[in-house]
Design a protein around this motif. Structure first.
Motif, PDB file in Angstrom:
ATOM      1  N   PHE A 147      -3.147  -9.351  -0.764  1.00 31.11           N
ATOM      2  CA  PHE A 147      -4.415  -8.835  -1.308  1.00 31.11           C
ATOM      3  C   PHE A 147      -5.024  -7.781  -0.378  1.00 31.11           C
ATOM      4  O   PHE A 147      -5.655  -6.837  -0.844  1.00 31.11           O
ATOM      5  CB  PHE A 147      -5.389  -9.982  -1.585  1.00 31.11           C
ATOM      6  CG  PHE A 147      -5.032 -10.711  -2.848  1.00 31.11           C
ATOM      7  CD1 PHE A 147      -5.111 -10.059  -4.076  1.00 31.11           C
ATOM      8  CD2 PHE A 147      -4.594 -12.024  -2.823  1.00 31.11           C
ATOM      9  CE1 PHE A 147      -4.746 -10.695  -5.252  1.00 31.11           C
ATOM     10  CE2 PHE A 147      -4.236 -12.674  -3.999  1.00 31.11           C
ATOM     11  CZ  PHE A 147      -4.311 -12.008  -5.220  1.00 31.11           C
ATOM     12  N   LEU A 148      -4.799  -7.961   0.911  1.00 40.43           N
ATOM     13  CA  LEU A 148      -5.234  -6.910   1.840  1.00 40.43           C
ATOM     14  C   LEU A 148      -4.460  -5.623   1.546  1.00 40.43           C
ATOM     15  O   LEU A 148      -4.999  -4.511   1.629  1.00 40.43           O
ATOM     16  CB  LEU A 148      -4.979  -7.366   3.285  1.00 40.43           C
ATOM     17  CG  LEU A 148      -5.596  -6.548   4.403  1.00 40.43           C
ATOM     18  CD1 LEU A 148      -7.103  -6.445   4.233  1.00 40.43           C
ATOM     19  CD2 LEU A 148      -5.281  -7.166   5.767  1.00 40.43           C
TER      20      LEU A 148
ATOM     21  N   LEU B  40      -6.036  -3.915  -1.301  1.00 37.23           N
ATOM     22  CA  LEU B  40      -7.247  -3.217  -0.837  1.00 37.23           C
ATOM     23  C   LEU B  40      -6.865  -1.872  -0.180  1.00 37.23           C
ATOM     24  O   LEU B  40      -7.466  -0.829  -0.453  1.00 37.23           O
ATOM     25  CB  LEU B  40      -7.971  -4.115   0.170  1.00 37.23           C
ATOM     26  CG  LEU B  40      -9.408  -3.750   0.455  1.00 37.23           C
ATOM     27  CD1 LEU B  40     -10.267  -5.013   0.385  1.00 37.23           C
ATOM     28  CD2 LEU B  40      -9.585  -3.151   1.817  1.00 37.23           C
TER      29      LEU B  40
ATOM     30  N   TYR C  22     -10.146  -2.183  -5.577  1.00 41.57           N
ATOM     31  CA  TYR C  22      -9.091  -1.354  -6.162  1.00 41.57           C
ATOM     32  C   TYR C  22      -9.560  -0.761  -7.501  1.00 41.57           C
ATOM     33  O   TYR C  22      -9.311   0.413  -7.784  1.00 41.57           O
ATOM     34  CB  TYR C  22      -7.794  -2.160  -6.358  1.00 41.57           C
ATOM     35  CG  TYR C  22      -6.652  -1.251  -6.760  1.00 41.57           C
ATOM     36  CD1 TYR C  22      -5.904  -0.600  -5.795  1.00 41.57           C
ATOM     37  CD2 TYR C  22      -6.374  -0.996  -8.093  1.00 41.57           C
ATOM     38  CE1 TYR C  22      -4.891   0.277  -6.147  1.00 41.57           C
ATOM     39  CE2 TYR C  22      -5.365  -0.115  -8.462  1.00 41.57           C
ATOM     40  CZ  TYR C  22      -4.626   0.507  -7.481  1.00 41.57           C
ATOM     41  OH  TYR C  22      -3.639   1.398  -7.836  1.00 41.57           O
TER      42      TYR C  22
ATOM     43  N   TYR D  78      -1.715  -4.224 -10.708  1.00 43.18           N
ATOM     44  CA  TYR D  78      -1.760  -5.145  -9.555  1.00 43.18           C
ATOM     45  C   TYR D  78      -0.407  -5.835  -9.389  1.00 43.18           C
ATOM     46  O   TYR D  78       0.109  -5.959  -8.284  1.00 43.18           O
ATOM     47  CB  TYR D  78      -2.858  -6.197  -9.732  1.00 43.18           C
ATOM     48  CG  TYR D  78      -4.205  -5.583  -9.989  1.00 43.18           C
ATOM     49  CD1 TYR D  78      -4.879  -4.912  -8.966  1.00 43.18           C
ATOM     50  CD2 TYR D  78      -4.793  -5.622 -11.232  1.00 43.18           C
ATOM     51  CE1 TYR D  78      -6.104  -4.317  -9.195  1.00 43.18           C
ATOM     52  CE2 TYR D  78      -6.013  -5.036 -11.467  1.00 43.18           C
ATOM     53  CZ  TYR D  78      -6.659  -4.376 -10.451  1.00 43.18           C
ATOM     54  OH  TYR D  78      -7.862  -3.775 -10.674  1.00 43.18           O
TER      55      TYR D  78
ATOM     56  N   LEU E 123     -10.985 -12.637  -0.189  1.00 43.30           N
ATOM     57  CA  LEU E 123     -10.277 -11.374  -0.025  1.00 43.30           C
ATOM     58  C   LEU E 123      -9.659 -10.914  -1.346  1.00 43.30           C
ATOM     59  O   LEU E 123      -9.676  -9.714  -1.681  1.00 43.30           O
ATOM     60  CB  LEU E 123      -9.186 -11.543   1.047  1.00 43.30           C
ATOM     61  CG  LEU E 123      -8.468 -10.299   1.528  1.00 43.30           C
ATOM     62  CD1 LEU E 123      -9.449  -9.301   2.125  1.00 43.30           C
ATOM     63  CD2 LEU E 123      -7.420 -10.659   2.570  1.00 43.30           C
TER      64      LEU E 123
ATOM     65  N   SER F 235       0.828  -1.222   0.000  1.00 35.59           N
ATOM     66  CA  SER F 235       0.000   0.000   0.000  1.00 35.59           C
ATOM     67  C   SER F 235       0.860   1.268   0.000  1.00 35.59           C
ATOM     68  O   SER F 235       0.458   2.292  -0.546  1.00 35.59           O
ATOM     69  CB  SER F 235      -0.941   0.000   1.202  1.00 35.59           C
ATOM     70  OG  SER F 235      -0.227   0.070   2.406  1.00 35.59           O
TER      71      SER F 235
ATOM     72  N   SER G 228     -10.616  -7.456  -2.958  1.00 31.16           N
ATOM     73  CA  SER G 228      -9.578  -6.412  -3.022  1.00 31.16           C
ATOM     74  C   SER G 228      -9.406  -5.898  -4.454  1.00 31.16           C
ATOM     75  O   SER G 228      -9.268  -4.696  -4.678  1.00 31.16           O
ATOM     76  CB  SER G 228      -8.250  -6.907  -2.450  1.00 31.16           C
ATOM     77  OG  SER G 228      -7.694  -7.860  -3.295  1.00 31.16           O
TER      78      SER G 228
END
Lengths: 275, 286
Positions: free
Chosen positions: B167-168, B171, B267, B111, B259, B87, B263
């Motif tokens: 994947f979190l 997100l 996104y 991604y 998830l 992130s 996510s």
């Protein structure tokens, strides 16, 4: 007459640099969530660790106090020590340099504004933490507690001013160094447990970080019975040591700022961005 | 043909982002200082827990709760590192280097790029986790005999858990994309909340009922339980102790897949919103 003007500019600079940090609290109220609720998550996790190992309830108080004081250490790291690095990145540093004022006044303003803003945050953590976890506190001496708190902050922000002059030279290293000085200092200064657990020699070395002595003394004054066998030094000694540290750090900060500003100027690092 | 081209683009994005991430993470200093920097933080974090335990237990590390705390805390290093690694790339590229807008003009898979940026931090975290575990075994007497470790379960749990965290991270990258201020705290805040809720350093049973229920809904709770079972032979939480190893990994796989879908969808939505509102090149100077 000239001296009076210099002092007037000095204090106007202090007020001017403290102003955004104080007023920022009013304008951007979302700090209540980010600066009180988020630190409380860490505090809560540590409280539940102590509960899981069935520690006496006073240890919850140790954690809440440590969590509140961690706000000051983070403020010193990110808003004092690394501040001149951020200013360099955003292009403000050269304006500070050409302004007809003392750089110590700028640092002092940053420190005072930071202390005010962080105190509001720390009080929030203490109030909410104490209420949620019902921390059993007994204040044995209000004047001693206030003296410890004030001297801790003077010495701590003196250290912050000293570090900010060191950080003046650096680029990305400043960010990483501030990052590095989080968990190891939380460990060495005993933010979440009495520092005596580390052994006398380690605690003595860690005492160069003023918050080590400050936390130990505050815990002795707030949780006297529990700290009986866990205190590092008597409160009187810690007060004296904090006074000395405060004077030494402020004096060193004054010298270091001159030296490192001159060095950064000669090496052309004052306006170097995006390193 | 188109699929092959997209796969090549994805792989290239991942590789280049991983290399870039590694350079950003490591080239600010010499390797020795970088090694100390990478190891000191997690070891210090672990030692805080050790001393918290020691000061109350007065020298006794034999309590079965100690390995539980230790292993959970060691692997939790991954959560902060991977979450922030993925992130933070948005903050770094948009605010710091001003490059995010160019990412969107380049032929790359965003991604894969974001996940690639997390690879460097994941690699550093892997070393930190390994050193922390070795330190626990060698110095603190945590019993992890290699012969008794369920290696298959360990590998499966690590792969699934790291995917869930990554994947979190995607997100959170989406949240960061549409947040002007405070995006600096989002990763830390989520990592802090998960630290409390997923039983990283104490059994879920200690938490109030409501919070424990939230903890049981998180994939990371099952991840940490699976890791403990693989390394220590057993978990410690009554709340999910009745689940078989297969059921545990099944829940972890299912929640990771959910998830992943959520996510990516989130996104995409955040990306469209950021595009519409002109946030892709926003510099707040905050």
């Amino acid at each position: 007459m000239r001296r009076r003007t210099e002092w007037r500019i000095f204090w106007r600079t202090v007020v001017g640099r403290a102003y955004p940090r104080v007023i920022g609290l009013q304008r951007e109220r979302s700090w209540v969530f980010f600066d009180v609720a988020l630190p409380l998550l860490q505090v809560t996790a540590f409280v539940y660790i102590y509960r899981a190992i069935q520690a006496p309830p006073e240890f919850t108080g140790f954690v809440v106090l440590g969590g509140a004081m961690s706000a000051y250490w983070l403020n010193v790291l990110w808003s004092m020590a690394s501040q001149l690095y951020w200013e360099k990145e955003t292009g403000n540093l050269q304006l500070y340099i050409v302004a007809p004022t003392s750089r110590m006044a700028i640092l002092l303003g940053m420190a005072l504004g930071g202390i005010f803003a962080t105190t509001v945050r720390a009080l929030g953590v203490i109030a909410v933490g104490t209420l949620i976890f019902r921390v059993p506190m007994t204040v044995t001496s209000v004047p001693a507690l206030l003296a410890v708190f004030v001297l801790t902050l003077v010495a701590l922000y003196g250290l912050g001013m000293l570090m900010s002059s060191l950080f003046l030279l650096w680029g990305r290293e400043a960010w990483h160094l501030a990052n590095l000085l989080q968990e190891p200092v939380f460990l060495l200064s005993g933010f979440y447990f009495p520092v005596k657990a580390l052994g006398f020699a380690v605690a003595l070395v860690a005492s160069f970080i003023p918050i080590t002595l400050g936390l130990d003394a505050m815990r002795q004054l707030l949780f006297p019975q529990m700290m009986e066998g866990l205190k590092f030094l008597p409160v009187g000694y810690e007060l004296a040591a904090l006074s000395v540290l405060g004077i030494v750090f402020l004096a060193l900060a004054h010298q270091a700022l001159r030296f490192f500003e001159d060095l950064a100027r000669r090496e052309g690092r004052l306006t170097l961005r995006g390193q | 043909m188109a699929v092959q081209k997209r796969a090549q683009e994805t792989l290239r994005s991942l590789r280049v982002a991983a290399w870039l991430g590694w350079q950003i993470e490591s080239n600010w200093t010499d390797p020795f200082l970088f090694a100390i920097y990478s190891i000191a933080k997690p070891i210090a974090g672990t030692l805080i827990l050790v001393f918290m335990y020691v000061v109350v237990a007065r020298g006794g590390l034999g309590n079965p709760l100690f390995p539980y705390i230790f292993v959970g805390n060691a692997f939790y290093i991954y959560v902060g590192a991977v979450l922030m690694g993925v992130s933070w790339a948005v903050i770094d590229d948009r605010e710091h280097y001003g490059m995010l807008k160019y990412m969107y003009t380049a032929p790359l898979n965003i991604y894969a790029y974001l996940l690639g940026r997390g690879v460097a931090k994941t690699a550093i975290a892997t070393i930190a986790v390994a050193i922390t575990l070795l330190f626990g075994v060698a110095v603190l007497g945590v019993r992890i005999p290699p012969g008794e470790v369920d290696w298959a379960m360990l590998v499966a749990a690590i792969a699934l858990g790291l995917s869930a965290i990554a994947f979190l991270g995607i997100l959170l990258a989406g949240v960061t994309l549409i947040t002007a201020r405070h995006n600096y705290y989002i990763g830390e805040g989520v990592a802090g909340a998960l630290y409390l809720l997923c039983g990283a350093v104490f059994p879920l049973d200690v938490l109030p009922r409501g919070l424990a229920a939230v903890g049981r809904a998180l994939p990371l709770t099952y991840w940490l339980e699976a890791l403990r079972r693989a390394l220590l032979g057993g978990g410690g939480s009554q709340a999910i102790g009745a689940l078989s190893n297969g059921a545990l990994l099944g829940i972890l796989a299912g929640s990771t897949a959910t998830l992943a879908v959520l996510s990516v969808l989130f996104y995409r939505w955040a990306e469209r919103l950021a595009h519409r509102k002109g946030l892709l090149d926003m510099q707040t100077m905050y």
